[in-house]
Design a protein around this motif. Sequence first.
Motif, PDB file in Angstrom:
ATOM      1  N   ASP A 159       0.373  -1.382   0.370  1.00  0.00           N
ATOM      2  CA  ASP A 159       0.045   0.433   0.119  1.00  0.00           C
ATOM      3  C   ASP A 159       0.924   1.613   0.074  1.00  0.00           C
ATOM      4  N   TYR A 160       1.822   1.109   0.573  1.00  0.00           N
ATOM      5  CA  TYR A 160       2.935   2.644   0.642  1.00  0.00           C
ATOM      6  C   TYR A 160       3.825   1.547   1.215  1.00  0.00           C
ATOM      7  N   VAL A 161       5.500   2.289   0.445  1.00  0.00           N
ATOM      8  CA  VAL A 161       6.861   2.026   0.168  1.00  0.00           C
ATOM      9  C   VAL A 161       7.322   3.520   0.479  1.00  0.00           C
ATOM     10  N   LEU A 162       8.349   3.129   0.900  1.00  0.00           N
ATOM     11  CA  LEU A 162       9.296   3.716   1.847  1.00  0.00           C
ATOM     12  C   LEU A 162      11.219   3.766   1.178  1.00  0.00           C
ATOM     13  N   GLY A 163      11.429   4.478   1.370  1.00  0.00           N
ATOM     14  CA  GLY A 163      13.242   4.422   0.699  1.00  0.00           C
ATOM     15  C   GLY A 163      13.696   6.039   1.244  1.00  0.00           C
ATOM     16  N   LEU A 164      15.240   5.653   1.495  1.00  0.00           N
ATOM     17  CA  LEU A 164      16.253   6.485   1.624  1.00  0.00           C
ATOM     18  C   LEU A 164      17.343   6.213   0.714  1.00  0.00           C
ATOM     19  N   HIS A 165      18.260   7.539   1.644  1.00  0.00           N
ATOM     20  CA  HIS A 165      19.588   7.748   0.773  1.00  0.00           C
ATOM     21  C   HIS A 165      20.617   8.812   1.252  1.00  0.00           C
ATOM     22  N   VAL A 166      21.841   7.866   2.411  1.00  0.00           N
ATOM     23  CA  VAL A 166      23.152   8.606   2.610  1.00  0.00           C
ATOM     24  C   VAL A 166      22.982   9.643   2.088  1.00  0.00           C
ATOM     25  N   MET A 167      23.489  10.623   2.773  1.00  0.00           N
ATOM     26  CA  MET A 167      24.084  12.147   1.748  1.00  0.00           C
ATOM     27  C   MET A 167      25.251  12.278   3.125  1.00  0.00           C
ATOM     28  N   ALA A 168      26.419  12.682   2.534  1.00  0.00           N
ATOM     29  CA  ALA A 168      27.115  13.698   3.192  1.00  0.00           C
ATOM     30  C   ALA A 168      27.064  15.128   3.409  1.00  0.00           C
ATOM     31  N   TYR A 169      26.693  15.496   2.540  1.00  0.00           N
ATOM     32  CA  TYR A 169      26.633  16.610   2.276  1.00  0.00           C
ATOM     33  C   TYR A 169      25.398  17.017   4.046  1.00  0.00           C
ATOM     34  N   ILE A 170      24.945  16.748   3.958  1.00  0.00           N
ATOM     35  CA  ILE A 170      24.348  16.366   5.373  1.00  0.00           C
ATOM     36  C   ILE A 170      24.426  16.566   6.165  1.00  0.00           C
ATOM     37  N   GLU A 171      25.030  16.677   7.446  1.00  0.00           N
ATOM     38  CA  GLU A 171      24.944  15.868   9.151  1.00  0.00           C
ATOM     39  C   GLU A 171      23.828  15.071   9.636  1.00  0.00           C
ATOM     40  N   ALA A 172      24.834  14.069  10.030  1.00  0.00           N
ATOM     41  CA  ALA A 172      24.244  13.187  10.682  1.00  0.00           C
ATOM     42  C   ALA A 172      23.054  12.972  11.830  1.00  0.00           C
ATOM     43  N   GLY A 173      22.308  12.864  12.541  1.00  0.00           N
ATOM     44  CA  GLY A 173      21.035  13.435  12.899  1.00  0.00           C
ATOM     45  C   GLY A 173      20.156  14.416  11.734  1.00  0.00           C
ATOM     46  N   THR A 174      20.220  14.796  11.252  1.00  0.00           N
ATOM     47  CA  THR A 174      19.223  15.337   9.889  1.00  0.00           C
ATOM     48  C   THR A 174      18.886  14.512   8.774  1.00  0.00           C
ATOM     49  N   GLU A 313       6.271  14.693   9.407  1.00  0.00           N
ATOM     50  CA  GLU A 313       6.141  14.594  11.281  1.00  0.00           C
ATOM     51  C   GLU A 313       6.714  13.917  11.923  1.00  0.00           C
ATOM     52  N   ASN A 314       6.964  12.287  11.951  1.00  0.00           N
ATOM     53  CA  ASN A 314       7.834  12.135  12.498  1.00  0.00           C
ATOM     54  C   ASN A 314       9.452  12.320  13.172  1.00  0.00           C
ATOM     55  N   ALA A 315       9.712  13.254  11.932  1.00  0.00           N
ATOM     56  CA  ALA A 315      10.976  13.593  11.521  1.00  0.00           C
ATOM     57  C   ALA A 315      10.892  14.435  12.744  1.00  0.00           C
ATOM     58  N   GLU A 316      10.448  15.341  12.715  1.00  0.00           N
ATOM     59  CA  GLU A 316      10.410  16.834  13.260  1.00  0.00           C
ATOM     60  C   GLU A 316      10.279  16.479  14.914  1.00  0.00           C
ATOM     61  N   ARG A 317       8.919  15.336  15.490  1.00  0.00           N
ATOM     62  CA  ARG A 317       9.427  14.250  16.877  1.00  0.00           C
ATOM     63  C   ARG A 317      10.768  13.754  17.338  1.00  0.00           C
ATOM     64  N   LEU A 318      11.374  13.333  16.317  1.00  0.00           N
ATOM     65  CA  LEU A 318      12.278  11.965  17.114  1.00  0.00           C
ATOM     66  C   LEU A 318      13.678  12.766  16.448  1.00  0.00           C
ATOM     67  N   LEU A 319      13.892  13.796  15.808  1.00  0.00           N
ATOM     68  CA  LEU A 319      14.712  15.034  15.758  1.00  0.00           C
ATOM     69  C   LEU A 319      14.876  16.324  15.700  1.00  0.00           C
ATOM     70  N   GLY A 320      13.782  16.903  16.176  1.00  0.00           N
ATOM     71  CA  GLY A 320      13.925  18.469  16.596  1.00  0.00           C
ATOM     72  C   GLY A 320      13.453  18.735  14.755  1.00  0.00           C
ATOM     73  N   LYS A 321      12.211  19.785  14.802  1.00  0.00           N
ATOM     74  CA  LYS A 321      12.092  20.988  13.502  1.00  0.00           C
ATOM     75  C   LYS A 321      13.783  20.929  12.848  1.00  0.00           C
ATOM     76  N   LYS A 322      14.194  21.743  13.936  1.00  0.00           N
ATOM     77  CA  LYS A 322      15.931  22.310  13.629  1.00  0.00           C
ATOM     78  C   LYS A 322      16.691  21.418  12.750  1.00  0.00           C
ATOM     79  N   ASN A 323      16.616  19.636  13.236  1.00  0.00           N
ATOM     80  CA  ASN A 323      16.851  18.824  11.580  1.00  0.00           C
ATOM     81  C   ASN A 323      16.223  18.344  10.874  1.00  0.00           C
TER      82      ASN A 323
END
Length: 394
Positions: A159-174, A313-323
């Motif tokens: 029903d839904y599909v998710l994917g991600l890609h690591v990027m080193a121009y973004i700091e870990a935790g963001t 929504e999940n990222a802001e809750r887990l990591l904080g809006k600034k991240n």
Amino acid sequence: MDINKRVEEIFDELVHIRRDFHMNPELSQQEFRTQKKIQDYLNEWGIENYVCAETGVVGLIKGKSPGKTIGIRADIDALPINEKGDHSYCSLNEGVMHACGHDAHTTILLGIAKVMKEMADSEDSINGNVKLLFQPAEETIGGAQRMVKEGCMQNPTVDYVLGLHVMAYIEAGTVELKYGKLNASTDSIKITLKGTSAHGAYPDKGIDAITMAGSVITSLQTIVSRNISPLNSVVISLGRISGGVKDNVIADEVNITGTLRALDDDTRNYAKQRIRDIVTNTASAYGGQGVVNFHDGYQALINNDEVVDVVKENAERLLGKKNVVFKEFPSLGAEDFSYFSDVAKGAFFHLGCGNKERGITSLIHTDTFDIDEECLKTGVRLQIENVLSLLRQS
């Protein structure tokens, strides 16, 4: 289950898994060791799985109650790059390197699998299913398309599909998100221009394919600059040209190859037609013939806003809006996750893996690429929360 605590508990194992994959990279369609290791882990954890697209793997975690099915994709292949570095987990395969972070993607998906299987087997369990899509050949032939054709998105239907890609121009935790258009479609262009050969001293006796090519190359640039809105990103890049047999002979044939990239099918098809028209008509004006062939590459990757909302929504809750940052412009690079998201509502996002203080800043597809392994925890935590949120969608 306390997901944060559980991910912390398995972090050392994740680092071990990632470094093992990094030390033993395999090129597209050769990912047999990687495939076996993935299946060994899934079997150890009691997760149903099967081979797909020859060197890929599909895993399935079933909840105790029926519900939606969420797919999560990780690409598993490496690149033909000779790694430069002095860390203990450098590639042992000369000329092959995980320079695009697929070792991290695979590890994150295995971490998700381990934790979600434990959740599914618990008293609370989950409602629905989680499908694990370990995809081969992202860097070459497009393993996603092969997996979809072999039915990886069916039985049960994703029903839904998710994917991600690591990027080193973004700091870990963001994390970096984007609504709508994220990556371009890719098509290979092959142009053949045919004239008539003649002695170079008597050019009027021939039809010069090189002169023809010069006009074609110049005219093709007007598609982007004059036929398509400057607000709509398109790339027509010609990378190779060859023709002629001798310095004093008028060339009777020239071949030109390149790439076309667009962010939607309407623009893609329009640009193809303009390329055909320019090549055919320009060649005809010189008295020659022009033929264009396209080899279709990856589809444009367009995120579903509903799924991006969930990730946000999940990222802001887990990591904080600034991240949680948003990508301003789409990339003209390709990503074959689009074949999965063409079948089910999907979202693809970028996971920060850089660390400027530790000098982890090299970009993907370079021989010094590396990750801050803290990103593994972020990826596992966030994707689990995304899956749980989507399982609850009405």
